[in-house]
Design a protein around this motif. Sequence first.
Motif, PDB file in Angstrom:
ATOM      1  N   SER A  95       0.875  -1.133  -0.030  1.00 43.79           N
ATOM      2  CA  SER A  95       0.023  -0.022  -0.049  1.00 43.79           C
ATOM      3  C   SER A  95       0.922   1.267  -0.006  1.00 43.79           C
ATOM      4  CB  SER A  95      -0.796  -0.034   1.212  1.00 43.79           C
ATOM      5  OG  SER A  95      -1.268   1.115   1.607  1.00 43.79           O
ATOM      6  N   LYS A  96       0.769   2.156  -0.856  1.00 42.43           N
ATOM      7  CA  LYS A  96       1.580   3.306  -0.959  1.00 42.43           C
ATOM      8  C   LYS A  96       1.440   4.059   0.132  1.00 42.43           C
ATOM      9  CE  LYS A  96       1.729   3.868  -5.838  1.00 42.43           C
ATOM     10  NZ  LYS A  96       1.493   4.813  -7.254  1.00 42.43           N
ATOM     11  N   PHE A  97       0.407   4.074   0.670  1.00 45.00           N
ATOM     12  CA  PHE A  97      -0.040   5.010   2.031  1.00 45.00           C
ATOM     13  C   PHE A  97       0.626   4.151   3.137  1.00 45.00           C
ATOM     14  CE2 PHE A  97      -2.705   4.655   6.068  1.00 45.00           C
ATOM     15  CZ  PHE A  97      -2.090   5.563   6.484  1.00 45.00           C
ATOM     16  N   ILE A  98       0.819   2.983   3.302  1.00 50.05           N
ATOM     17  CA  ILE A  98       1.384   2.332   4.547  1.00 50.05           C
ATOM     18  C   ILE A  98       2.795   2.531   4.197  1.00 50.05           C
ATOM     19  CG2 ILE A  98       1.874   0.110   5.646  1.00 50.05           C
ATOM     20  CD1 ILE A  98      -1.197  -0.521   5.319  1.00 50.05           C
ATOM     21  N   LYS A  99       3.288   2.371   3.067  1.00 51.17           N
ATOM     22  CA  LYS A  99       4.851   2.420   2.834  1.00 51.17           C
ATOM     23  C   LYS A  99       5.280   3.825   3.193  1.00 51.17           C
ATOM     24  CE  LYS A  99       8.916   1.415   1.266  1.00 51.17           C
ATOM     25  NZ  LYS A  99       9.789   0.485   2.133  1.00 51.17           N
ATOM     26  N   MET A 100       4.457   4.886   2.881  1.00 48.92           N
ATOM     27  CA  MET A 100       4.907   6.254   3.229  1.00 48.92           C
ATOM     28  C   MET A 100       4.862   6.406   4.627  1.00 48.92           C
ATOM     29  SD  MET A 100       2.994   9.770   2.285  1.00 48.92           S
ATOM     30  CE  MET A 100       3.460   9.615   0.487  1.00 48.92           C
ATOM     31  N   ALA A 101       3.856   6.106   5.386  1.00 52.07           N
ATOM     32  CA  ALA A 101       3.931   6.009   6.994  1.00 52.07           C
ATOM     33  C   ALA A 101       4.906   5.351   7.333  1.00 52.07           C
ATOM     34  CB  ALA A 101       2.472   5.519   7.506  1.00 52.07           C
ATOM     35  N   MET A 102       5.395   4.127   6.958  1.00 53.62           N
ATOM     36  CA  MET A 102       6.603   3.451   7.453  1.00 53.62           C
ATOM     37  C   MET A 102       7.701   4.469   6.960  1.00 53.62           C
ATOM     38  SD  MET A 102       5.664  -0.267   5.594  1.00 53.62           S
ATOM     39  CE  MET A 102       7.535  -0.671   5.734  1.00 53.62           C
ATOM     40  N   ASN A 103       8.085   4.890   5.831  1.00 51.14           N
ATOM     41  CA  ASN A 103       9.135   6.177   5.666  1.00 51.14           C
ATOM     42  C   ASN A 103       9.244   7.165   6.749  1.00 51.14           C
ATOM     43  OD1 ASN A 103      10.273   4.232   3.628  1.00 51.14           O
ATOM     44  ND2 ASN A 103       9.179   5.450   2.095  1.00 51.14           N
ATOM     45  N   ILE A 104       8.137   7.852   6.929  1.00 48.86           N
ATOM     46  CA  ILE A 104       8.004   8.846   7.726  1.00 48.86           C
ATOM     47  C   ILE A 104       8.345   8.427   9.134  1.00 48.86           C
ATOM     48  CG2 ILE A 104       6.113  10.584   9.032  1.00 48.86           C
ATOM     49  CD1 ILE A 104       4.924  10.888   6.189  1.00 48.86           C
ATOM     50  N   ALA A 105       7.595   7.363   9.607  1.00 52.43           N
ATOM     51  CA  ALA A 105       8.225   6.855  11.119  1.00 52.43           C
ATOM     52  C   ALA A 105       9.744   6.644  11.263  1.00 52.43           C
ATOM     53  CB  ALA A 105       7.366   5.623  11.337  1.00 52.43           C
ATOM     54  N   ARG A 106      10.307   5.950  10.275  1.00 56.38           N
ATOM     55  CA  ARG A 106      11.495   5.569  10.399  1.00 56.38           C
ATOM     56  C   ARG A 106      12.560   6.734  10.045  1.00 56.38           C
ATOM     57  NH1 ARG A 106      13.896   0.106  10.120  1.00 56.38           N
ATOM     58  NH2 ARG A 106      16.196   0.575  10.153  1.00 56.38           N
ATOM     59  N   TYR A 107      12.453   7.671   9.249  1.00 55.37           N
ATOM     60  CA  TYR A 107      13.411   8.408   8.429  1.00 55.37           C
ATOM     61  C   TYR A 107      13.204  10.056   9.077  1.00 55.37           C
ATOM     62  CZ  TYR A 107      14.218   4.138   5.888  1.00 55.37           C
ATOM     63  OH  TYR A 107      14.613   2.849   5.639  1.00 55.37           O
ATOM     64  N   HIS A 108      12.149  10.243   9.703  1.00 57.60           N
ATOM     65  CA  HIS A 108      11.986  11.852   9.809  1.00 57.60           C
ATOM     66  C   HIS A 108      12.994  12.469  10.826  1.00 57.60           C
ATOM     67  CE1 HIS A 108       9.689  10.166  13.344  1.00 57.60           C
ATOM     68  NE2 HIS A 108       9.680  11.378  14.304  1.00 57.60           N
ATOM     69  N   HIS A 109      13.651  11.593  11.578  1.00 56.70           N
ATOM     70  CA  HIS A 109      15.001  12.281  12.284  1.00 56.70           C
ATOM     71  C   HIS A 109      16.205  11.978  11.539  1.00 56.70           C
ATOM     72  CE1 HIS A 109      12.912  13.562  15.756  1.00 56.70           C
ATOM     73  NE2 HIS A 109      12.250  12.454  15.858  1.00 56.70           N
ATOM     74  N   GLU A 110      16.316  11.394  10.373  1.00 55.75           N
ATOM     75  CA  GLU A 110      17.394  11.556   9.311  1.00 55.75           C
ATOM     76  C   GLU A 110      17.765  13.005   9.140  1.00 55.75           C
ATOM     77  OE1 GLU A 110      19.291   9.440   9.082  1.00 55.75           O
ATOM     78  OE2 GLU A 110      18.170   7.552   9.206  1.00 55.75           O
ATOM     79  N   ARG A 111      18.883  13.262   8.915  1.00 55.05           N
ATOM     80  CA  ARG A 111      19.569  14.824   8.326  1.00 55.05           C
ATOM     81  C   ARG A 111      20.106  14.670   7.014  1.00 55.05           C
ATOM     82  NH1 ARG A 111      21.074  18.366  12.954  1.00 55.05           N
ATOM     83  NH2 ARG A 111      22.439  19.159  11.453  1.00 55.05           N
ATOM     84  N   TYR A 112      20.187  16.004   6.383  1.00 48.19           N
ATOM     85  CA  TYR A 112      20.638  16.036   5.160  1.00 48.19           C
ATOM     86  C   TYR A 112      21.907  15.625   4.947  1.00 48.19           C
ATOM     87  CZ  TYR A 112      20.132  17.586   0.231  1.00 48.19           C
ATOM     88  OH  TYR A 112      20.273  17.781  -1.166  1.00 48.19           O
ATOM     89  N   ASP A 113      22.504  16.098   5.883  1.00 45.19           N
ATOM     90  CA  ASP A 113      24.233  15.739   5.777  1.00 45.19           C
ATOM     91  C   ASP A 113      24.491  14.329   6.235  1.00 45.19           C
ATOM     92  OD1 ASP A 113      23.976  16.036   8.592  1.00 45.19           O
ATOM     93  OD2 ASP A 113      25.112  17.629   8.974  1.00 45.19           O
ATOM     94  N   GLY A 114      23.757  13.630   6.610  1.00 53.25           N
ATOM     95  CA  GLY A 114      23.878  12.253   6.987  1.00 53.25           C
ATOM     96  C   GLY A 114      24.154  11.824   8.472  1.00 53.25           C
ATOM     97  N   THR A 115      23.965  13.101   9.187  1.00 50.12           N
ATOM     98  CA  THR A 115      24.313  12.702  10.752  1.00 50.12           C
ATOM     99  C   THR A 115      23.033  12.286  11.478  1.00 50.12           C
ATOM    100  OG1 THR A 115      24.179  15.028  11.026  1.00 50.12           O
ATOM    101  CG2 THR A 115      26.390  14.274  10.589  1.00 50.12           C
ATOM    102  N   GLY A 116      21.937  12.233  10.959  1.00 50.43           N
ATOM    103  CA  GLY A 116      20.770  11.774  11.709  1.00 50.43           C
ATOM    104  C   GLY A 116      20.618  10.427  11.905  1.00 50.43           C
ATOM    105  N   TYR A 117      19.512   9.864  12.569  1.00 51.53           N
ATOM    106  CA  TYR A 117      18.998   8.534  12.972  1.00 51.53           C
ATOM    107  C   TYR A 117      17.682   8.075  12.387  1.00 51.53           C
ATOM    108  CZ  TYR A 117      16.118  10.547  16.875  1.00 51.53           C
ATOM    109  OH  TYR A 117      14.972  11.272  17.564  1.00 51.53           O
ATOM    110  N   PRO A 118      17.651   6.681  12.196  1.00 47.85           N
ATOM    111  CA  PRO A 118      18.564   5.586  13.002  1.00 47.85           C
ATOM    112  C   PRO A 118      19.431   5.059  11.926  1.00 47.85           C
ATOM    113  CG  PRO A 118      16.348   4.683  12.319  1.00 47.85           C
ATOM    114  CD  PRO A 118      16.321   6.339  11.949  1.00 47.85           C
ATOM    115  N   ASP A 119      19.405   5.317  10.661  1.00 47.57           N
ATOM    116  CA  ASP A 119      20.226   4.729   9.577  1.00 47.57           C
ATOM    117  C   ASP A 119      21.396   5.709   8.811  1.00 47.57           C
ATOM    118  OD1 ASP A 119      18.932   2.168   9.853  1.00 47.57           O
ATOM    119  OD2 ASP A 119      17.066   3.342   8.697  1.00 47.57           O
TER     120      ASP A 119
END
Length: 343
Positions: free
Chosen positions: A245-269
């Motif tokens: 589901s595109k919606f659920i996939k988008m929600a997964m991306n938001i939940a996991r990656y909204h604390h990533e930083r553009y310069d690569g110093t964010g988390y979790p990945d």
Amino acid sequence: MKVLIVDENATNLKILSMLLAKDNYDVKTANSSDSALAKMSKSFDLVILDTNLSDRNGFDTCKKIKENPEFRSIPIILISRESRTDDIVKAFASGANDLMTTPFKLEEVRERIAKQIKLRDLQNSANKSEVERITNEQMETIFSLAKLAQSKDDDTGHHLERVKRYCKILAVELTKPIYKQEITRQFIKDLELAAPLHDVGKVGIADEIVLKPDKLTEAEFEQMKQHTIIGYNMLKDVQNQFGDSKFIKMAMNIARYHHERYDGTGYPDGLSKTDIPLEARILAVADVYDALRTQKPYHDSISHEKAFEVIKGGRELQFDYMMVKALKKVHHEFEKVWDELGD
């Protein structure tokens, strides 16, 4: 219909067995995790599994069952003796389809079992509209958890609504430059639905950390970071149960990656630049703007102008340059949302 009931409590086994036998189910029982795993067969239409097993708890047993491709589509209903938020989180993370708490009403058991078996049959017959209806019922639980997570440190409950509106404002503006192909009407619709789920994983973080009035210690912050993984896993389980589901996939991306930083110093990945999904890059700006405007025990709120300057200062460090460029054109709309719904 063949059902496996797993419970150490002989009384529970007897009651559930009699109930299901009366409804013409072919009932098999097990009184331990190892016994259940030994008896598992793809011929089962449903598994009812107690969480409080001595040899291996029900959550871990559920995971082991779901790890086998032959059993992945078999619905599992977990039974817990306590109504606790962390049990709900663990249930989703383990791959369970539903969670009931004891004592339960027999009619409720019948309804829950019937719904899960019906869903499995519908998936097999590809009746998509009915599957989506039941999926929406599952998602209601997720949205309730998102509200519960936010209620821990948001007295008014307006944060989720504000972030949703900020995201829509930013996304609409981003359709004008280079994202015209990516940001469709459906993308914006999905983004509005998915944005409030960004911190759903906080339901799995201890209250003493989420509600701490002072700055978190390094160890506490490491625990807090896990909310991104917890939220992602909860939503991934929904995806595993009900398909892409595109919606659920988008929600997964938001939940996991909204604390990533553009310069690569964010988390979790530690993702950087456009490796961070577009929806998460949009959410990051919205979430930080709202955090800056909000009064917290550990920091004062700041004005719209100062919040805007902070975000501009973070372009290509914390934020995607294109997100900041779009914000420059619509920042006064952010201010209007705050004026309407601000704390």
